[in-house]
Design a protein around this motif. Structure first.
Motif, short mmCIF file in Angstrom:
data_model
loop_
_atom_site.label_atom_id
_atom_site.label_comp_id
_atom_site.label_asym_id
_atom_site.label_seq_id
_atom_site.Cartn_x
_atom_site.Cartn_y
_atom_site.Cartn_z
N UNK A 186 0.74 -1.18 0.14
CA UNK A 186 -0.23 0.21 -0.03
C UNK A 186 0.73 1.11 0.12
N UNK A 187 1.86 1.33 0.91
CA UNK A 187 2.60 2.42 0.87
C UNK A 187 3.35 2.70 -0.34
N UNK A 188 4.05 1.49 -1.09
CA UNK A 188 4.81 1.57 -2.42
C UNK A 188 3.75 2.26 -3.31
N UNK A 189 2.37 1.67 -3.25
CA UNK A 189 1.38 2.10 -4.45
C UNK A 189 1.01 3.62 -3.96
N UNK A 190 0.83 3.96 -2.75
CA UNK A 190 0.61 5.30 -2.55
C UNK A 190 1.45 6.35 -3.08
N UNK A 191 2.83 5.93 -2.79
CA UNK A 191 3.75 7.05 -3.03
C UNK A 191 4.17 6.73 -4.56
N UNK A 192 3.69 5.70 -5.47
CA UNK A 192 3.98 5.51 -6.79
C UNK A 192 5.54 4.83 -6.68
N UNK A 193 5.99 4.05 -6.05
CA UNK A 193 7.23 3.48 -5.87
C UNK A 193 7.31 2.14 -6.54
N UNK A 194 7.57 2.28 -7.86
CA UNK A 194 7.70 1.16 -8.75
C UNK A 194 7.22 1.42 -10.29
N UNK A 195 7.59 0.69 -11.06
CA UNK A 195 7.09 0.73 -12.32
C UNK A 195 5.56 0.51 -12.57
N UNK A 196 5.09 1.09 -13.81
CA UNK A 196 3.51 0.92 -13.94
C UNK A 196 3.06 -0.60 -13.70
N UNK A 197 4.03 -1.54 -14.24
CA UNK A 197 3.51 -2.89 -14.02
C UNK A 197 3.62 -3.52 -12.68
N UNK A 198 4.71 -3.03 -11.92
CA UNK A 198 4.68 -3.31 -10.60
C UNK A 198 3.77 -2.75 -9.76
N UNK A 199 3.31 -1.40 -9.83
CA UNK A 199 2.04 -0.71 -9.22
C UNK A 199 0.82 -1.50 -9.62
N UNK A 200 0.61 -2.03 -10.84
CA UNK A 200 -0.69 -2.61 -11.09
C UNK A 200 -0.70 -3.98 -10.40
N UNK A 201 0.49 -4.84 -10.45
CA UNK A 201 0.38 -5.82 -9.56
C UNK A 201 0.10 -5.90 -8.08
N UNK A 202 0.79 -4.91 -7.48
CA UNK A 202 0.49 -4.43 -5.97
C UNK A 202 -0.85 -3.98 -5.79
#
Length: 214
Positions: free
Chosen positions: A158-174
């Motif tokens: 959630x924290x990574x998703x909220x802060x957009x820490x990751x590639x678009x693909x990684x964020x979609x998976x999370x």
């Protein structure tokens, strides 16, 4: 191998190792990502540890896996085999439970969870999907409380998703794992006690495995 270890059972051996390491069961749970209650039952001799759990204990406690296998009563040859993954053990356990109860009449498979995650992966890339995560995760977390290691993994996602820490693909998976957790009606509806959140834990593990391969 010393005669002491050879004649000891797993319960006594683990208690001895934890005492030497000054580890609590909660600390071992954090390191192994095995639920504290499960560890307690294993250490108190109320549950037989499976090979995957023994491997995690060996890795985190820095003890020979063969010592743990012998103490747990497994053939020494089995210590040389790659243990079945936790995720497959969990799927088998869930299905066995469902078949022996009248709580749920559908077959549980990993493929069904993967299909839901794929669907949510698309949804999370929409504005509505993103807003659902940002607005509803905290509320769902409060309802559930801390019921196992997968909650901490979800918090991290959630924290990574909220802060957009990751590639678009990684964020979609999370995001797919987060949506799976947030929505109450999934493969096994959350209201089915006591297994309602087991498929959520499986979903989290599937996503973690996918992320680790990237």
């Amino acid at each position: 191998m010393s005669e002491g270890i050879k004649n000891s059972n797993l319960s006594l051996l683990l208690k001895e190792i934890l005492k030497k390491r000054s580890f609590s069961m909660r600390k071992l749970s954090e390191l192994t990502e095995i639920d504290t209650a499960t560890i307690s039952r294993i250490i108190n001799g109320k549950r037989k540890a499976n090979p995957e759990q023994l491997q995690k204990f060996a890795d985190c406690l820095d003890v020979p896996i063969t010592d743990l296998f012998i103490a747990a009563g497994y053939p020494i040859e089995q210590a040389q085999k790659k243990p079945q993954s936790d995720i497959h053990i969990s799927v088998d356990s869930i299905q066995n439970f469902l078949e022996s109860s009248n709580l749920y009449d559908k077959k549980f498979t990993m493929a069904s969870v993967e299909q839901e995650l794929a669907k949510y992966e698309q949804y999370v890339q929409t504005e509505e999907g993103t807003e659902t995560i940002l607005n509803s995760f905290g509320e769902k977390l409060q309802k559930v409380g801390s019921i196992g290691p997968f909650i901490n993994q979800l918090k991290d996602m959630y924290e990574k998703f909220r802060l957009k820490k990751g590639t678009p693909r990684e964020l979609a998976l999370m995001g797919s794992a987060l949506i799976y957790f947030i929505l109450p009606v999934d493969i096994i509806p959350d209201y089915i006690f006591p297994i309602g959140y087991l498929d959520d834990a499986i979903a989290v593990q599937i996503v973690i495995n996918l992320l680790s391969k990237k």
